[in-house]
Design a protein around this motif. Structure first.
Motif, mmCIF file in Angstrom:
data_model
loop_
_atom_site.group_PDB
_atom_site.id
_atom_site.type_symbol
_atom_site.label_atom_id
_atom_site.label_comp_id
_atom_site.label_asym_id
_atom_site.label_seq_id
_atom_site.Cartn_x
_atom_site.Cartn_y
_atom_site.Cartn_z
ATOM 1 N N GLY A 1 -25.352 24.037 -34.591
ATOM 2 C CA GLY A 1 -26.136 24.938 -34.803
ATOM 3 C C GLY A 1 -25.463 26.137 -33.625
ATOM 4 O O GLY A 1 -24.410 26.138 -33.744
ATOM 5 N N ILE A 2 -26.441 27.329 -33.683
ATOM 6 C CA ILE A 2 -26.010 28.310 -32.819
ATOM 7 C C ILE A 2 -27.005 29.092 -32.011
ATOM 8 O O ILE A 2 -28.357 28.664 -32.147
ATOM 9 N N VAL A 3 -26.576 28.650 -30.119
ATOM 10 C CA VAL A 3 -27.551 28.711 -29.172
ATOM 11 C C VAL A 3 -27.700 30.494 -29.455
ATOM 12 O O VAL A 3 -27.269 31.282 -29.649
ATOM 13 N N ASP A 4 -29.309 30.104 -29.285
ATOM 14 C CA ASP A 4 -30.186 31.935 -28.657
ATOM 15 C C ASP A 4 -30.534 31.458 -27.452
ATOM 16 O O ASP A 4 -31.313 30.801 -27.441
ATOM 17 N N LYS A 5 -29.552 32.513 -26.577
ATOM 18 C CA LYS A 5 -30.074 32.113 -25.052
ATOM 19 C C LYS A 5 -31.751 32.222 -24.859
ATOM 20 O O LYS A 5 -31.780 32.271 -23.813
ATOM 21 N N LYS A 6 -31.903 32.915 -25.209
ATOM 22 C CA LYS A 6 -33.704 33.545 -25.291
ATOM 23 C C LYS A 6 -34.825 32.867 -25.993
ATOM 24 O O LYS A 6 -36.094 33.116 -26.040
ATOM 25 N N MET A 7 -34.109 32.220 -27.455
ATOM 26 C CA MET A 7 -35.090 31.121 -27.549
ATOM 27 C C MET A 7 -35.868 30.402 -26.945
ATOM 28 O O MET A 7 -37.591 30.372 -26.679
ATOM 29 N N PHE A 8 -35.472 29.812 -25.543
ATOM 30 C CA PHE A 8 -36.387 29.024 -24.400
ATOM 31 C C PHE A 8 -36.187 29.559 -23.488
ATOM 32 O O PHE A 8 -35.150 30.553 -22.788
ATOM 33 N N PRO A 9 -36.845 29.467 -22.212
ATOM 34 C CA PRO A 9 -36.623 29.564 -21.376
ATOM 35 C C PRO A 9 -36.140 28.484 -20.200
ATOM 36 O O PRO A 9 -36.435 26.964 -20.406
ATOM 37 N N GLY B 1 -28.488 22.225 -20.191
ATOM 38 C CA GLY B 1 -27.379 22.123 -19.769
ATOM 39 C C GLY B 1 -27.408 23.106 -18.341
ATOM 40 O O GLY B 1 -27.111 22.940 -17.474
ATOM 41 N N ARG B 2 -27.896 24.369 -19.094
ATOM 42 C CA ARG B 2 -27.835 24.774 -17.608
ATOM 43 C C ARG B 2 -28.953 25.149 -16.825
ATOM 44 O O ARG B 2 -27.890 25.591 -16.108
ATOM 45 N N LYS B 3 -29.663 24.389 -16.738
ATOM 46 C CA LYS B 3 -30.519 23.964 -15.517
ATOM 47 C C LYS B 3 -29.773 22.662 -15.069
ATOM 48 O O LYS B 3 -29.995 22.890 -13.990
ATOM 49 N N LEU B 4 -29.363 21.789 -15.017
ATOM 50 C CA LEU B 4 -28.076 21.181 -14.522
ATOM 51 C C LEU B 4 -27.195 22.022 -14.074
ATOM 52 O O LEU B 4 -27.144 20.772 -12.794
ATOM 53 N N GLU B 5 -26.681 22.749 -14.888
ATOM 54 C CA GLU B 5 -25.709 23.136 -13.979
ATOM 55 C C GLU B 5 -26.164 24.138 -12.955
ATOM 56 O O GLU B 5 -25.977 24.889 -11.819
ATOM 57 N N VAL B 6 -27.128 24.882 -12.919
ATOM 58 C CA VAL B 6 -27.661 25.692 -11.746
ATOM 59 C C VAL B 6 -27.721 24.412 -10.259
ATOM 60 O O VAL B 6 -27.348 24.559 -9.448
ATOM 61 N N ASN C 1 -35.295 29.606 -10.250
ATOM 62 C CA ASN C 1 -35.256 30.953 -9.804
ATOM 63 C C ASN C 1 -36.489 29.774 -8.067
ATOM 64 O O ASN C 1 -37.546 30.516 -8.478
ATOM 65 N N ASN C 2 -35.716 28.957 -7.592
ATOM 66 C CA ASN C 2 -36.821 28.321 -6.219
ATOM 67 C C ASN C 2 -34.972 28.267 -5.529
ATOM 68 O O ASN C 2 -33.925 28.822 -5.571
ATOM 69 N N ASP C 3 -34.803 27.533 -4.433
ATOM 70 C CA ASP C 3 -33.849 27.309 -3.298
ATOM 71 C C ASP C 3 -33.960 25.960 -3.166
ATOM 72 O O ASP C 3 -33.224 25.574 -2.458
ATOM 73 N N ASN C 4 -34.455 25.225 -4.068
ATOM 74 C CA ASN C 4 -34.748 23.111 -4.042
ATOM 75 C C ASN C 4 -33.517 22.655 -5.126
ATOM 76 O O ASN C 4 -33.045 23.749 -5.945
ATOM 77 N N LEU C 5 -33.460 21.591 -4.830
ATOM 78 C CA LEU C 5 -32.390 20.834 -6.299
ATOM 79 C C LEU C 5 -33.196 19.763 -7.001
ATOM 80 O O LEU C 5 -32.939 19.037 -7.665
ATOM 81 N N ASP C 6 -34.867 20.599 -7.402
ATOM 82 C CA ASP C 6 -36.032 19.605 -7.668
ATOM 83 C C ASP C 6 -35.503 20.076 -9.119
ATOM 84 O O ASP C 6 -35.020 21.280 -9.915
ATOM 85 N N PHE C 7 -36.505 19.114 -10.399
ATOM 86 C CA PHE C 7 -35.711 20.005 -11.917
ATOM 87 C C PHE C 7 -37.790 19.504 -12.259
ATOM 88 O O PHE C 7 -38.441 18.755 -11.471
ATOM 89 N N SER C 8 -37.676 20.635 -13.451
ATOM 90 C CA SER C 8 -39.162 20.053 -13.616
ATOM 91 C C SER C 8 -39.087 20.209 -15.319
ATOM 92 O O SER C 8 -38.330 21.735 -15.400
ATOM 93 N N PHE C 9 -39.059 19.808 -16.295
ATOM 94 C CA PHE C 9 -39.037 19.855 -18.012
ATOM 95 C C PHE C 9 -40.754 19.965 -18.634
ATOM 96 O O PHE C 9 -40.127 20.132 -19.572
ATOM 97 N N SER C 10 -41.490 20.285 -17.700
ATOM 98 C CA SER C 10 -42.498 19.747 -19.066
ATOM 99 C C SER C 10 -42.923 21.168 -18.985
ATOM 100 O O SER C 10 -42.618 21.765 -20.544
ATOM 101 N N GLY C 11 -42.203 22.582 -18.583
ATOM 102 C CA GLY C 11 -42.419 23.429 -19.623
ATOM 103 C C GLY C 11 -41.577 23.613 -20.576
ATOM 104 O O GLY C 11 -41.776 24.202 -21.251
ATOM 105 N N LEU C 12 -40.768 23.320 -20.734
ATOM 106 C CA LEU C 12 -39.672 23.201 -21.055
ATOM 107 C C LEU C 12 -40.167 22.354 -23.432
ATOM 108 O O LEU C 12 -40.557 23.154 -23.685
ATOM 109 N N LYS C 13 -40.522 21.565 -22.203
ATOM 110 C CA LYS C 13 -41.455 20.627 -23.496
ATOM 111 C C LYS C 13 -42.533 21.193 -24.480
ATOM 112 O O LYS C 13 -42.487 20.912 -25.415
#
Length: 355
Positions: A188-196, A259-264, A201-213
């Motif tokens: 497929g072709i990536v649409d960077k605006k499809m999902f947030p 991938g972008r989330k892990l990268e940040v 936008n914080n200063d920690n090293l934690d993750f959250s994937f519930s919003g993406l789900k």
């Protein structure tokens, strides 16, 4: 030193032999077909399967290497985190072997074993930054040695691997769906605006994937044509071209966000730990093509090597437990028969005995 590794933390039964740090043989019994009909792992069924196949795999492993249980110097076993019943099957099997043979017992942190597994194929450099991405965990570690891990960040809710599997399930793709999401996303072709890209936008090293789900579920509900009529693998000749294209684009966009989330977060961690000599990425999601590509670019930007285990070492296996056990035993660390299983949600203690 001959070390047997036993992995039974979830739905894979793995046994392996490592001699002096080199993998000499391994066996793996997968339960994917058993659990696929349920769309996920059923703990009771998984435990019974471990109990059924463990003695069979050990007999085959030893016979093929012309060894007996008496030849074992160390028996290492995944003691957690994982499904309690599954862990107990492997742990009790290991204790029985130790009691009958006199071998040393080593309880291995399953998460740490993922991150040191690449040492079977290449020399590990310390200190390293470790990213563990799997179905149950998304952790960042500062790794000083095979026995000293400092947790820098973790998921606050769902792991990356769970997001992959739930995305697949929302489309009626079979379990485990992570590989299918990757495979179809590559078309497929990536649409960077499809999902947030959530929780960056914080200063920690934690993750959250519930919003993406939630974003994926909302998108699929508003585009029901993307969902297969029944569970299975889509065939491009049996569906309209526009539906196939739209589904692949959606999965490509999902892969991009992960991938972008892990990268940040990894870039942030590397900036704060400038002394690390390598970036280690491990766990089932480390087999994802986008994750591997993105982490390669990050490592290059920071002029450090990217350490990735081979694809077969990314998923749960006995080889990583055998190698981690060998490293611990070589450092004089062991456990006694009071060793406990640690289920998911609890911290695995560093309670080994050092000779």
């Amino acid at each position: 030193m001959l070390c047997l590794g036993i992995e039974s933390s979830c739905d894979e039964t793995g046994l392996a032999l490592v001699r002096d740090g080199k993998l000499i043989a391994e066996k793996l019994a997968s339960q994917v077909d058993v659990h696929a009909v349920f769309g996920g792992v059923v703990p009771e069924i998984a435990s019974r399967e471990h109990l059924r196949v463990l003695p069979v795999l050990l007999a085959e492993l030893l016979l093929e290497q012309s060894l007996t249980a008496k030849d074992l110097d160390v028996v290492s076993v995944a003691r957690g985190p994982g499904l309690q019943g599954c862990l107990l099957m492997g742990l009790n099997f290991a204790k029985g072997l130790v009691f009958s043979t006199g071998a040393k017992l080593v309880g291995v942190n399953h998460l740490w074993a993922h991150l040191t597994a690449a040492g079977l194929e290449q020399e590990l450099q310390f200190p390293s930054l470790g990213l563990l991405v799997s179905g149950g965990h998304t952790h960042i570690y500062y790794i000083e040695s095979p026995l000293k891990f400092t947790l820098l960040g973790r998921t606050l809710d769902d792991a990356a691997g769970e997001a992959f599997d739930k995305t697949a399930k929302s489309l009626n793709l079979p379990y485990p769906g992570g590989k299918l999401v990757d495979d179809f996303g590559r078309r497929g072709i990536v649409d960077k605006k499809m999902f947030p890209v959530p929780y960056i936008n914080n200063d920690n090293l934690d993750f959250s994937f519930s919003g993406l789900k939630t974003a994926v579920a909302t998108y699929v509900n508003s585009h029901p044509e993307l969902r297969l009529g029944s569970m299975g693998i889509p065939e491009s000749n049996s569906e309209p071209h526009e539906i196939v294209t739209a589904r692949n684009n959606m999965l490509a966009s999902f892969n991009y966000v992960v991938g972008r989330k892990l990268e940040v977060k990894i870039e942030r961690a590397l900036k704060r730990n400038s002394d690390v000599k390598s970036l280690i990425v491990a766990g089932g999601v480390a087999a994802n093509s986008v994750v591997r590509k993105v982490m390669g670019k990050v490592a290059k930007r920071f002029s450090i090597p990217l350490v990735l285990p081979s694809l077969h070492l990314c998923t749960d296996n006995g080889a990583m437990i055998a190698y981690a056990g060998y490293l611990m035993a070589s450092s004089g660390c062991r456990h006694d028969l009071n060793l406990e299983a640690i289920p998911r949600g609890r911290v695995v203690p560093c309670d080994w005995i050092c000779d």
